[in-house]
Design a protein around this motif. Structure first.
Motif, PDB file in Angstrom:
ATOM      1  N   GLY A  64       0.869  -1.165   0.000  1.00 51.34           N
ATOM      2  CA  GLY A  64       0.000   0.000   0.000  1.00 51.34           C
ATOM      3  C   GLY A  64       0.904   1.212   0.000  1.00 51.34           C
TER       4      GLY A  64
ATOM      5  N   GLY B 228       5.642   0.261   3.392  1.00 52.06           N
ATOM      6  CA  GLY B 228       5.958  -0.344   4.680  1.00 52.06           C
ATOM      7  C   GLY B 228       5.802   0.798   5.672  1.00 52.06           C
TER       8      GLY B 228
ATOM      9  N   ASN C  80      -3.036   6.715  11.359  1.00 53.64           N
ATOM     10  CA  ASN C  80      -3.310   5.366  11.869  1.00 53.64           C
ATOM     11  C   ASN C  80      -4.070   5.369  13.190  1.00 53.64           C
TER      12      ASN C  80
HETATM   13  C1  GLP Z   1       0.330   1.572   7.269  1.00 56.96           C
HETATM   14  C2  GLP Z   1       1.202   0.421   6.772  1.00 56.96           C
HETATM   15  C3  GLP Z   1       1.525   0.549   5.311  1.00 56.96           C
HETATM   16  C4  GLP Z   1       0.279   0.879   4.530  1.00 56.96           C
HETATM   17  C5  GLP Z   1      -0.287   2.198   4.992  1.00 56.96           C
HETATM   18  C6  GLP Z   1      -1.518   2.657   4.224  1.00 56.96           C
HETATM   19  O1  GLP Z   1       1.028   2.672   7.672  1.00 56.96           O
HETATM   20  N1  GLP Z   1       2.406   0.288   7.523  1.00 56.96           N
HETATM   21  O2  GLP Z   1       2.117  -0.647   4.849  1.00 56.96           O
HETATM   22  O3  GLP Z   1       0.558   0.929   3.158  1.00 56.96           O
HETATM   23  O4  GLP Z   1      -0.640   2.027   6.344  1.00 56.96           O
HETATM   24  O5  GLP Z   1      -2.668   2.156   4.823  1.00 56.96           O
HETATM   25  P1  GLP Z   1      -4.109   2.225   4.173  1.00 56.96           P
HETATM   26  O6  GLP Z   1      -4.101   1.258   3.058  1.00 56.96           O
HETATM   27  O7  GLP Z   1      -5.037   1.808   5.282  1.00 56.96           O
HETATM   28  O8  GLP Z   1      -4.318   3.623   3.750  1.00 56.96           O
END
Ligand code: GLP
Length: 238
Positions: free
Chosen positions: A128, A136, A161
């Motif tokens: 992602g 990562g 997050n």
């Molecule tokens: C976190 C992970 C990543 C991820 C990112 C995006 O920080 N460590 O690996 O790509 O979130 O998350 P989302 O797909 O929920 O936007």
């Protein structure tokens, strides 16, 4: 890098089909998985395929928070178990996540690199992208050659997050263990999925911006087999 656009279900289907194709043609035995919400439909599509060969996979997660016990519901140990290991019917002994609860984090990082290498390397890495361009947990200004290591999370990433921690920023760890950008580049193939308007700026920097650690995902411009799967909103600034 190859850029494909579609609806989120189409993107998940494409990525799942790519994994299944390589699995059936025996060119995939080690799969790298990302957490975050974007790749979840891929894991669901894989689970729904019922492909028996999935059970032969060895899996490596990209990263893990430092300081959360493995049983914490938002630890990536738990997330990977919930979203990947169980739905795909994998043997937990074949699924690896960096040990963010280790006493010696540097040793845990080195051991993780060793384990990836001893498994023959990652054949296909699902990724992602963070709104600040991280892949990562390689935050902006990470070394483009970095390996698995301890990384400090930026305020932006912790805010982004916090939704996984009931919106409480205090609960979000301040550091993590993450595969490095060099580790990610070593994968034979990478497939990055980005959906939603919040990713549009980072996606534009990754695809069309300069190769720069200011946007860590731009390092994928160097990868010979990188596919970027975007919905219309994530592709809006291209
Ligand atoms: C976190 C992970 C990543 C991820 C990112 C995006 O920080 N460590 O690996 O790509 O979130 O998350 P989302 O797909 O929920 O936007």
């Amino acid at each position: 890098m190859k850029v494909l656009t579609g609806t989120p279900p189409q993107l998940a289907r494409w990525a799942a089909d790519r994994v299944l194709h390589r699995l059936r043609t025996r060119s995939l035995s080690v799969l790298g998985v990302a957490t975050g919400s974007s790749p979840l439909p891929v894991y669901r599509a894989l689970a729904a395929s019922g492909e028996p060969a999935l059970a032969s996979l060895r899996v490596f997660a990209l990263d893990e928070y430092v300081g959360l016990p493995h049983h914490h519901p938002q630890s990536y140990h738990c997330v990977v178990d919930r979203e990947v290991t169980r739905p795909l019917g994998l043997d937990p002994a074949r699924v690896h996540v960096p040990d963010g609860a280790a006493d010696d984090l540097d040793a845990a990082a080195a051991e993780y690199e060793h384990l990836i290498a001893a498994s023959g390397g990652i054949d296909l890495q699902v990724l992602g992208i963070g709104a600040n361009g991280h892949v990562g947990f390689n935050e902006p200004f990470s070394s483009l050659r970095s390996r698995t290591r301890v990384e400090t999370l930026t305020a932006r990433t912790r805010r982004d997050n916090a939704r996984f921690f009931g919106g409480d920023l205090q609960q979000v760890p301040t550091s993590c263990l993450t595969q490095g950008l060099g580790t990610i580049l070593d994968a034979d193939e990478v497939v990055l999925i980005a959906t939603g308007a919040a990713k549009a700026h980072a996606v534009a920097q990754m695809v069309e911006g300069p190769l720069s650690s200011a946007c860590p995902a731009s390092v994928l411009q160097l990868h010979p087999r990188a596919t970027v799967l975007l919905d219309d909103r994530a592709a809006a600034q291209l």
